[in-house]
Design a protein around this motif. Structure first.
Motif, mmCIF file in Angstrom:
data_model
loop_
_atom_site.group_PDB
_atom_site.id
_atom_site.type_symbol
_atom_site.label_atom_id
_atom_site.label_comp_id
_atom_site.label_asym_id
_atom_site.label_seq_id
_atom_site.Cartn_x
_atom_site.Cartn_y
_atom_site.Cartn_z
ATOM 1 N N VAL A 33 0.862 -1.189 0.000
ATOM 2 C CA VAL A 33 0.000 0.000 0.000
ATOM 3 C C VAL A 33 0.895 1.234 0.000
ATOM 4 N N THR A 34 0.298 2.357 -0.414
ATOM 5 C CA THR A 34 1.079 3.586 -0.521
ATOM 6 C C THR A 34 0.692 4.647 0.498
ATOM 7 N N SER A 35 -0.225 4.325 1.415
ATOM 8 C CA SER A 35 -0.604 5.310 2.424
ATOM 9 C C SER A 35 -0.799 4.633 3.775
ATOM 10 N N SER A 36 -0.632 5.428 4.819
ATOM 11 C CA SER A 36 -0.841 4.916 6.178
ATOM 12 C C SER A 36 -2.289 4.519 6.396
ATOM 13 N N ARG A 37 -3.196 5.298 5.848
ATOM 14 C CA ARG A 37 -4.623 4.979 6.007
ATOM 15 C C ARG A 37 -4.949 3.624 5.389
ATOM 16 N N ASP A 38 -4.441 3.367 4.180
ATOM 17 C CA ASP A 38 -4.669 2.061 3.553
ATOM 18 C C ASP A 38 -4.001 0.950 4.366
#
Length: 163
Positions: free
Chosen positions: A51-56
């Motif tokens: 994944v490319t984001s902390s939220r994901d």
């Protein structure tokens, strides 16, 4: 009547849904680094997601109990919300899963400083890797993560996976 045979799993590590085989979650906003990590994880036969984001990442960790190793970049810029560095990500992920399962953290950065090393110790990261990643260092960090998971389960040899 032709006899039917059961399909043979050619790659049992990646096909298993068993949570005793930890899935590695790579979290980095650098697509080149994700591609490099993916190649190495495939070469080492580790099941993984990227994944490319902390939220994901937090969404994946919360939904999938097989994710037990987090390979996170120190600096994750968010295109769709507030930024969260890799250390905060690990702390938040562990808070969300609680005692449900252990999470081994391997941190990545382009520049290692004393402050970063100390922060890594505070979150019990099993390793701190300097980018660009070398295969041997990467492989050793994943072995340490496996031992960490085994120790958290009271098993000194780690989960049952051939590495």
């Amino acid at each position: 009547m032709a006899s039917q045979t059961a399909p043979v799993a050619l790659h049992p590590v990646t096909l298993m849904a068993d949570t005793s085989v930890p899935v590695v979650l790579v979290v980095d906003d650098d697509h080149d680094c994700i591609a490099q990590c993916t190649r190495m994880l495939e070469d080492l036969n580790y099941p993984h997601r990227c994944v490319t984001s902390s939220r994901d990442a937090l969404d994946q960790i919360t939904r999938d109990p097989a994710i037990q190793i987090i390979l996170a970049d120190m600096h994750i810029t968010a295109a769709d919300g507030p930024s969260m560095d890799g250390f905060v990500l690990i702390e938040e992920a562990r808070a969300r899963v609680g005692n449900e399962r252990p999470l081994a953290a391997v941190m990545m950065t382009r520049e290692v400083t004393a402050d970063i090393a100390v922060r890594g110790l505070h979150i019990e990261a099993v390793d701190l890797l300097c980018k660009p990643l070398g295969f041997d260092a990467y492989s050793m960090a994943l072995r340490r993560a496996m031992r960490y998971l085994g120790a958290r389960r009271g098993n000194t040899t780690g989960p049952d996976i051939a590495h």
